[in-house]
Design a protein around this motif. Structure first.
Motif: not given
Length: 760
Positions: A255-276
């Motif tokens: 955290s950049i500074k102290e706080s009383r509230i934090f929110q994290l997001e972890i997005g996940l993706h799975v696919a047979q993608s043609p390219s990175l």
């Protein structure tokens, strides 16, 4: 006045049907102390994401898993581990509390002045961490990876992938890419398109290269990973460490500074993608959607879990309430992969943890599990999915059905290449692309041995297990009212294989395609993995008979007249069920004859489950009961461990005392901290076919069905009081309370089905 009264009555009735049962909250799992290691983790998930959550020395840790993370070797890799630290270290004190909140689908951790809520968006693959603290504090969020360089697989570690054994060439688990980008951590594993993978190798070694270009390949270009981000968070460098026999490196945000509230997001993706780049763009779309729906995502997710628990339940009062608690807990684990592209794996699902805590002989990385990741074992998988019919979790069946639909063409190509006939050849141990696992196929074989066969003493001629999934497909038409036209070609192709293959074998060994009564000569066949080189196997006869009968019983519009005539002719060719005697008692036989006993299943009772030819309210029940009680193999193999099905057999035979004893054993708390992390049994921990078979047995004790007939309490002890809501065929729900062996407050919906209810 009358109209208003009826409206009020309807509202009250509807609320009673849909109200989330208050008992559910009593089944929340609460821990008031931290955990020693990952084996004392708690499941959390949604959509198709699973987290193992635990607090160790004040740090909040969780593994990230998602459906479909198959690498080049068809090993199912985890997506990494998160470690969260608050500078005030509130989760190390005496007031610690960690709770799995079933009604919400998430985990809440409290301690000191802080509260952390961990939940997974059911409709968008994003993990959310919401932290509130009464006092301002700092947060460090570390993403930890152990796939830091290409890793040479050796020894028993091969058992986690589809090679299973050492090969003439090196097998590597390739490293991941992890980096900081724009105050975020991005991580991914992309299957190398320029390197031979398990699909390429299996196709080559099993002689299918001439049709490779038209085959379904789920391994090529498979890419999986995600990103971590948080408001007012910035990169703070790397660290190194060692956890459960495995080195790791961490990428930290603070955290950049102290706080009383934090929110994290972890997005996940799975696919047979043609390219990175395509894959990265799609991952960003996941995160953009998360932003656009941030005000509604939590409400939608909690509403989904509320609806999930409203579908069905089983509650038992008193000293045996552990049974129903663990029933709900295991159903929660299944619900975490409700919308996965790939089915829940029997050998741990999304919730495996460091393997040395399962068996100290496997001190490998958290990616390890026995019996592989992309390989499926039909006899085990079916037990994970059958209970979803009575629990009303019809949407969760799709991934298992799609597994077979995706592989259908490859299985049909097997029949064409090896035997030049039609139909889909599905073996027992198959890859996610429909070919036999290369280790079970066995490359070293005698000259001239049938190239389509697995040269394997357990699996030879074991093709009939696919019909149990055909049965589930047919059952969804009755239970849910689903239009199953999509599945009819699949079912017909599986039947076609048996029709053409066994005529071919008969003409290979003799001069007639059928026996003197016009029946198939089902030789060589098998009764599960146990009775081998059989003539007219009971499992094959049961599977063909019931699948054909159910196919022909479909409503008008599914089959034309030509199809009906074809399948009716095939049904007429199914040989009769074989029997034998023990001590003067007539019993079901596993086959007419067999050459050896290879495993320890009880296929002579498969006409009871899954095929339902014998059971409560059906003819010749005594023959099936005799089989359970007097067949020496049935008696010898009886237990509750793992995929053993004796609690189901006992329930379907109306053997209440036996069903109670076996169900108690099935549902006992596991040896791990979380009650339903059973195993390893015959497979791995958490053992999902252990849990699935336990669920089926309990359901069958309460309710059994025979077409339109609904039998209530066919194997229910009088001293178990409680309540239940289960689903029956023809879009029916049964809801009732039980007291002293009697049904009270019975609600049958629709009401016109009440006439079909029989209370035993």
């Amino acid at each position: 006045m009358t109209k208003n009264f009826l409206v009020c009555l309807f509202v009250i009735f509807s609320n009673y049907l849909s109200a989330q049962p208050k008992e559910l909250a009593t089944y929340n799992v609460v821990w008031t102390s931290g955990s020693k290691n990952s084996s004392e983790s708690m499941p959390c998930g949604g959509g198709d994401i699973g987290l193992n959550v635990w607090v160790e020395n004040g740090d909040v840790l969780f593994y990230l898993s998602r459906s479909g993370t198959f690498d080049e070797n068809n090993q199912m890799l985890k997506l990494g581990r998160m470690r969260l630290k608050l500078s005030s270290n509130p989760f190390k004190g005496q007031d610690f509390r960690q709770e799995l909140r079933l009604s919400e689908g998430g985990v809440r951790i409290t301690g000191g002045d802080a509260e952390l809520n961990l939940w997974v968006d059911v409709f968008n693959p994003v993990v959310h961490v919401d932290i509130k603290s009464r006092l301002a504090t700092k947060l460090t969020a570390a993403y930890e990876s152990w796939r830091l360089e290409d890793h040479l697989i050796t020894g028993t570690e091969f058992r986690a992938n589809s090679y299973r054994h050492k090969q003439p060439f090196d097998i590597l688990t390739l490293k991941d890419d992890v980096s900081f980008q724009d105050n975020q951590i991005i991580f991914y594993h992309r299957n190398n398109p320029g390197k031979e993978n398990i699909f390429d190798y299996t196709v080559k070694m099993e002689g299918m290269e001439t049709v490779k270009n038209e085959m379904f390949d789920p391994v090529k270009n498979n890419t999986f990973g995600g990103l971590v981000r948080g408001k007012n968070m910035k990169p703070s460098g790397n660290d190194q460490g060692y956890y459960a026999s495995t080195n790791f490196k961490s990428w930290k945000l603070e955290s950049i500074k102290e706080s009383r509230i934090f929110q994290l997001e972890i997005g996940l993706h799975v696919a047979q993608s043609p390219s990175l780049e395509d894959w990265k763009n799609d991952l960003q779309n996941v995160m953009r959607k998360s932003v656009s729906e941030q005000k509604t995502a939590l409400v939608k997710t909690r509403n989904w879990w509320k609806d999930f628990w409203n579908r069905s339940y089983i509650f038992i009062d008193g000293s045996d309430s552990t049974i129903s608690r663990n029933y709900q807990l295991f159903r929660y684990q299944l619900g975490c992969n409700a919308y996965g592209k790939w089915p829940t794996k029997f050998n741990g699902g999304l919730f495996t943890f460091d393997p040395e805590y399962v068996d100290k002989n496997y001190s490998y990385s958290p990616d390890f599990r026995l019996w592989g990741g992309g390989a499926m074992t039909a006899q085990n998988q079916r037990l994970v999915y059958f209970p979803m019919l009575k629990s009303g979790d019809f949407d969760m069946l799709k991934s298992q059905f799609d597994f077979y639909l995706n592989a259908l063409h490859n299985a049909e190509l097997r029949s064409k290449i090896y035997w030049n006939h039609n139909g889909a050849s599905f073996t027992e141990q198959i890859e996610n692309f429909g070919l036999p696992n290369i280790s079970e196929y066995i490359i070293k074989r005698p000259p001239g041995y049938d190239a389509g066969m697995e040269y394997n003493p357990w699996l030879e001629y074991l093709w009939e297990t696919v019909f149990e999934f055909c049965l589930m497909m047919l059952e969804t038409e009755r239970y849910e009212g689903r239009d199953i036209r999509l599945y009819i070609p699949f079912i017909e192709s599986c039947l076609t294989f048996y029709d053409e293959h066994y005529q071919q074998l008969a003409l290979k060994f003799g001069t007639k395609a059928f026996d003197e009564n016009g029946h198939y000569i089902l030789y060589p066949s098998t009764a599960a993995e146990t009775f081998k080189m059989t003539y007219n196997s009971t499992t094959v006869i049961s599977a063909l008979k019931i699948t054909l009968e159910r196919l022909l019983a479909l409503p008008d519009g599914y089959l034309d007249q030509k199809q009906k005539e074809r399948w009716a002719a095939m049904l007429s060719r199914i040989p009769p069920m074989p029997f034998q005697q023990f001590g003067g008692h007539k019993t079901l036989a596993p086959a007419v004859v067999w050459s050896r006993v290879q495993n320890s299943e009880t296929p002579q009772l498969y006409p009871v489950f899954p095929w339902g030819i014998y059971g409560v309210g059906k003819p010749d029940l005594d023959v099936a009961i005799n089989t359970y009680k007097f067949d020496p193999h049935a008696v010898k193999f009886r237990s509750h461990i793992g995929w053993r099905q004796y609690s189901i057999f006992a329930a379907r035979l109306g053997l209440t005392d036996e069903a109670v004893d076996l169900t108690r054993e099935k549902f006992k708390d596991s040896k791990h901290r979380f009650p339903t992390f059973w195993g390893p049994g015959f497979d791995w921990t958490p053992d999902h076919n252990w849990g699935g078979s336990a669920m089926i047995g309990l359901q069958e004790m309460i309710m059994q069905v025979d077409d339109k007939k609904i039998y209530l309490l066919p194997a229910w002890p009088k001293h178990w009081n409680g309540k239940f809501k289960l689903h029956a065929p023809y879009q029916t729900t049964i809801q009732a309370e039980i007291k002293d062996g009697e049904i009270s407050k019975l609600i049958v919906f629709p009401e016109n089905r009440r006439a079909d209810v029989v209370i035993k």
